[in-house]
Design an enzyme around this catalytic site. Sequence first.
Site, PDB file in Angstrom:
ATOM      1  N   ARG A   1     -32.502  31.192   2.290  1.00  0.00           N
ATOM      2  CA  ARG A   1     -31.948  31.677   3.562  1.00  0.00           C
ATOM      3  C   ARG A   1     -31.184  30.544   4.250  1.00  0.00           C
ATOM      4  O   ARG A   1     -31.627  29.404   4.234  1.00  0.00           O
ATOM      5  CB  ARG A   1     -33.091  32.137   4.483  1.00  0.00           C
ATOM      6  CG  ARG A   1     -33.523  33.554   4.250  1.00  0.00           C
ATOM      7  CD  ARG A   1     -34.814  33.935   4.933  1.00  0.00           C
ATOM      8  NE  ARG A   1     -34.935  33.599   6.348  1.00  0.00           N
ATOM      9  CZ  ARG A   1     -35.971  33.958   7.107  1.00  0.00           C
ATOM     10  NH1 ARG A   1     -36.962  34.685   6.583  1.00  0.00           N
ATOM     11  NH2 ARG A   1     -36.031  33.611   8.362  1.00  0.00           N
TER      12      ARG A   1
ATOM     13  N   ARG B   1     -35.302  26.368  14.981  1.00  0.00           N
ATOM     14  CA  ARG B   1     -36.164  27.556  15.060  1.00  0.00           C
ATOM     15  C   ARG B   1     -37.534  27.194  15.631  1.00  0.00           C
ATOM     16  O   ARG B   1     -38.109  27.954  16.411  1.00  0.00           O
ATOM     17  CB  ARG B   1     -36.342  28.171  13.670  1.00  0.00           C
ATOM     18  CG  ARG B   1     -35.105  28.908  13.198  1.00  0.00           C
ATOM     19  CD  ARG B   1     -35.138  29.145  11.704  1.00  0.00           C
ATOM     20  NE  ARG B   1     -36.174  30.055  11.278  1.00  0.00           N
ATOM     21  CZ  ARG B   1     -36.619  30.126  10.024  1.00  0.00           C
ATOM     22  NH1 ARG B   1     -36.122  29.340   9.083  1.00  0.00           N
ATOM     23  NH2 ARG B   1     -37.558  30.976   9.705  1.00  0.00           N
TER      24      ARG B   1
ATOM     25  N   ARG C   1     -38.928  27.661   0.685  1.00  0.00           N
ATOM     26  CA  ARG C   1     -38.952  29.119   0.463  1.00  0.00           C
ATOM     27  C   ARG C   1     -37.675  29.600  -0.242  1.00  0.00           C
ATOM     28  O   ARG C   1     -36.580  29.145   0.059  1.00  0.00           O
ATOM     29  CB  ARG C   1     -39.085  29.849   1.796  1.00  0.00           C
ATOM     30  CG  ARG C   1     -38.904  31.359   1.615  1.00  0.00           C
ATOM     31  CD  ARG C   1     -39.289  32.165   2.804  1.00  0.00           C
ATOM     32  NE  ARG C   1     -38.615  31.738   4.007  1.00  0.00           N
ATOM     33  CZ  ARG C   1     -38.930  32.186   5.212  1.00  0.00           C
ATOM     34  NH1 ARG C   1     -39.920  33.041   5.360  1.00  0.00           N
ATOM     35  NH2 ARG C   1     -38.280  31.770   6.273  1.00  0.00           N
TER      36      ARG C   1
ATOM     37  N   LYS D   1     -46.456  35.093   8.339  1.00  0.00           N
ATOM     38  CA  LYS D   1     -46.503  36.472   8.879  1.00  0.00           C
ATOM     39  C   LYS D   1     -46.052  37.478   7.811  1.00  0.00           C
ATOM     40  O   LYS D   1     -46.696  38.496   7.605  1.00  0.00           O
ATOM     41  CB  LYS D   1     -45.608  36.589  10.129  1.00  0.00           C
ATOM     42  CG  LYS D   1     -45.977  35.623  11.251  1.00  0.00           C
ATOM     43  CD  LYS D   1     -45.098  35.803  12.478  1.00  0.00           C
ATOM     44  CE  LYS D   1     -43.640  35.437  12.285  1.00  0.00           C
ATOM     45  NZ  LYS D   1     -43.369  34.020  11.953  1.00  0.00           N
TER      46      LYS D   1
ATOM     47  N   ARG E   1     -40.996  38.442  20.576  1.00  0.00           N
ATOM     48  CA  ARG E   1     -40.752  37.001  20.512  1.00  0.00           C
ATOM     49  C   ARG E   1     -40.427  36.422  21.877  1.00  0.00           C
ATOM     50  O   ARG E   1     -40.222  35.215  21.991  1.00  0.00           O
ATOM     51  CB  ARG E   1     -39.571  36.736  19.601  1.00  0.00           C
ATOM     52  CG  ARG E   1     -39.956  36.249  18.223  1.00  0.00           C
ATOM     53  CD  ARG E   1     -38.687  36.258  17.448  1.00  0.00           C
ATOM     54  NE  ARG E   1     -38.602  35.271  16.439  1.00  0.00           N
ATOM     55  CZ  ARG E   1     -38.771  35.527  15.153  1.00  0.00           C
ATOM     56  NH1 ARG E   1     -39.140  36.707  14.750  1.00  0.00           N
ATOM     57  NH2 ARG E   1     -38.580  34.570  14.280  1.00  0.00           N
TER      58      ARG E   1
END
Length: 214
Positions: free
Chosen positions: A160, A171, A127, A13, A88
């Site tokens: 992160r 998640r 990431r 996204k 969400r």
Amino acid sequence: MRLILLGPPGSGKGTQSEFLVSRYGIPQISTGDILREAVAKGTQLGRAAKAYMEEGKLVPDQLIIDIIKERLVAPDCERGFILDGFPRTEAQAEALRTTLSEMELSLSAVINIQVDEPTLIRRLSGRRICRDCQANYHIDYSPPKISDKCNKCGGEIYQRKDDKEEVIKNRLKVYLDQTEPLINYYKNVGGLLKEINGKGKVEEIFDRIVNVLE
Ligand code: AP5
């Protein structure tokens, strides 16, 4: 153009938002980025959100809804916006519906980016982000030229906290329980939902999105 980008964590996204921002000249509104900035600055919002985010849980609806209501009336949203990571939950989707209807606006499309779970886990666990300019890297697919330094601003690259494998699993579960039902929610709002295959090169995925929008 007023867009929602739906899709699980790691579906791309944020990556696709950057391309959409340059093509359509409208702002990306990422609730995740807004919250991370608040946490970094230690604001009241950041202090309220921190623990939820670190455990991979959703931040309470009302906090998020207030952020979005304030953001959508900013002058840069007059020509449209890209909602990345919002809504969400069904409560957030309903609040958005009411807010837009009060502003006499409607959505142009809801883009659902589909990616299988093993790919999501690979993308998220690899990431890395620049602490200063938030540029996005991946240790295998798009590593920085000099290890631990951002190509764009020389800032420090970090991982992160919620991109550690145990939090990623949480998640993904939270996504299935609370956010995936929005696919049906938007399926029922005449023709808004556009399904996009989120696997392949980022440019290919962007072309797929543009094809359904234009
Ligand atoms: P948020 O920041 O929104 O995280 P997320 O939805 O989990 O999404 P991500 O940013 O992890 O993934 P993405 O889909 O943007 O993928 P990206 O493009 O970065 O939210 C974080 C937390 O904030 C939540 O857990 C919650 O606590 C809170 N929160 C936020 N919004 C909320 C809300 N509305 N309500 C309540 N709580 C909220 O890509 C991922 C990686 O893959 C990158 O490394 C990228 O380079 C790579 N990649 C992307 N595309 C490709 C490709 N095609 N091929 C190879 N690699 C790719």
